[in-house]
Write an enzyme that holds these catalytic residues in place. Sequence first.
Site, short mmCIF file in Angstrom:
data_model
loop_
_atom_site.label_atom_id
_atom_site.label_comp_id
_atom_site.label_asym_id
_atom_site.label_seq_id
_atom_site.Cartn_x
_atom_site.Cartn_y
_atom_site.Cartn_z
N GLU A 195 3.15 19.77 -5.82
CA GLU A 195 1.88 19.46 -5.16
C GLU A 195 1.84 19.89 -3.68
O GLU A 195 0.86 20.52 -3.26
CB GLU A 195 1.57 17.97 -5.31
CG GLU A 195 1.14 17.63 -6.75
CD GLU A 195 1.28 16.16 -7.12
OE1 GLU A 195 1.52 15.34 -6.21
OE2 GLU A 195 1.16 15.84 -8.32
N ASP B 161 -4.74 19.69 -10.96
CA ASP B 161 -4.00 18.66 -10.22
C ASP B 161 -4.06 17.40 -11.09
O ASP B 161 -5.08 16.74 -11.17
CB ASP B 161 -4.69 18.43 -8.87
CG ASP B 161 -4.16 17.19 -8.14
OD1 ASP B 161 -3.15 16.63 -8.58
OD2 ASP B 161 -4.78 16.80 -7.13
N ASP C 44 2.03 14.40 1.91
CA ASP C 44 1.16 14.19 0.74
C ASP C 44 1.31 12.75 0.24
O ASP C 44 2.26 12.43 -0.47
CB ASP C 44 1.54 15.20 -0.35
CG ASP C 44 0.66 15.09 -1.59
OD1 ASP C 44 -0.17 14.16 -1.67
OD2 ASP C 44 0.80 15.94 -2.50
N LYS D 6 1.28 7.95 -14.65
CA LYS D 6 2.12 9.05 -14.15
C LYS D 6 3.41 8.50 -13.52
O LYS D 6 4.44 9.17 -13.51
CB LYS D 6 1.32 9.85 -13.12
CG LYS D 6 2.04 11.04 -12.52
CD LYS D 6 1.06 11.85 -11.69
CE LYS D 6 1.72 12.76 -10.71
NZ LYS D 6 0.74 13.49 -9.89
#
Length: 505
Positions: A174, A10, A196, A73
């Site tokens: 994810e 992850d 999420d 990211k």
Amino acid sequence: MQKDPIIGIDLGTTNSCAAIVEDGGNVKLIPYKGGEYTIPSIFAIDDKGNELIGYEAKRQWQLNPRNTIYGSKRLVGRPFQSDVVKEMKKVVAYSIRPGKKNEVLLDVGKKEFSLQEISAKILNKIRDVAANYLKTPIKRAVVTVPAYFNDRQRQTVKEAGKLIDLEVVRIINEPTSAALAYGAGKSVNKKVLVYDLGGGTFDVSIIEIRDRVFEVKATGGDVFLGGIDFDNAIIHHVLKDFASKTGIDLATDPVAMQRIKDLAERTKIDLSARDDVQFNIPFITMTSQGQPLNIEMKFSRKMLEQLTNHLVDRTLQMVARVLVDSGLSTKDIDEVLLVGGQTRMPIVQDRLTKFFGKTPSKGVHPDEAVAVGAALYAKSLEDNSSLRLQLLDVIPMAIGLERAGGAFHTVFPRNAPIPNAKQLVATTSRDSQTELAMRIFQGDHEQVVKNDLLGEFTFSGIRPARAGSVQVEITFDVNVEGILTMRARDPATGREMTTTVRVSS
């Protein structure tokens, strides 16, 4: 442990984590020294020129904010001109500048880094920690990305793996990975909504689990909405309050900003368990006369909720859109799974409880579910695996072409199932034309300029003839990872044409 295992990674905006399925079938999170299971996604170069990653980088962050990269990211796969990059420049202390192809470059410790290189450094750290723990080299991994990552962002993650000779066997989304952690091997038959909300990104996916089949019905998200924005809401309030009392703008002082950032995150976390906390930083700056000044404030949970309510609203608007896209109502959802550290905030859980009329499930660990799911999927890809999992995913936003006049011609609509292939027939517009150029975009706006340019595709080797007399059959192919490839042929001759993909600025 079998030879050459595939681990699950992850690769998070704020923290990263890895896991593996052991021979007995148990999923094991890979621990870092000190017993932590997550590694901060932070890269730094100190004043001696040493490269630091993870906790080592985080420890020196306050004193070296200009050479410490975090949240990168959010910048992955983005042109320098994009709104996201402009927003990031306002809130980070490190230097963000354009490269020759309008890509984003970061300056750290007098060196220049691309985002692929920064991602590769973090991936390499996770790989090393895993190899040391498992006492075997790690050459392959399943890596997760936000469901709302576009083609360019997915390609960047693959390239980061290549830089360190790590084969990214598969990229999975994810929320899908979290659903695997919830349902794999448990004979579950349910429709779950995965909410999420991580450090930097928000995703929501509706997934129908039928034993070992995980079918994504619809997905949506915002790659610029996460825990960092909840921290920033506190930071902005503190800066405004301090400026109104002293006339001093602390935003121009990187070391002061870093101290405020650190305490903002701690305050947010504490307010999930308490009703109010002190926000005190001694000697934050000096007056022009050399008198030290302190920040002395109090934050209540109610105050934090008022400052961040608009962020929670944005997530629920996306939940509503994804429900509409899936053709399902709140009553059709059997479980709401919470993933990502920011879902620990009580207001997030309260608002979701009201929205769905039921309490969200605590069936997965918010920080670890994504890595666990990636490890389970990695196990299912091994040759002799008894764990066979089938993922049926979708593309997060439409892929299409630029039409004359700037309109967007959709080839694959949002939430089209993948893998998927479509054919289009194009023709020449000039006599003796031997090349055909196309601009491919991804996004949900009707006007191409508001979507992300994936690249310019040039097909060469077309037979020269009168305008409109040569047809070119173009095949668009989106694989299981949501990555696009294209090829073209002349149906009259059967000749395949070469295609060059120039990822554009």
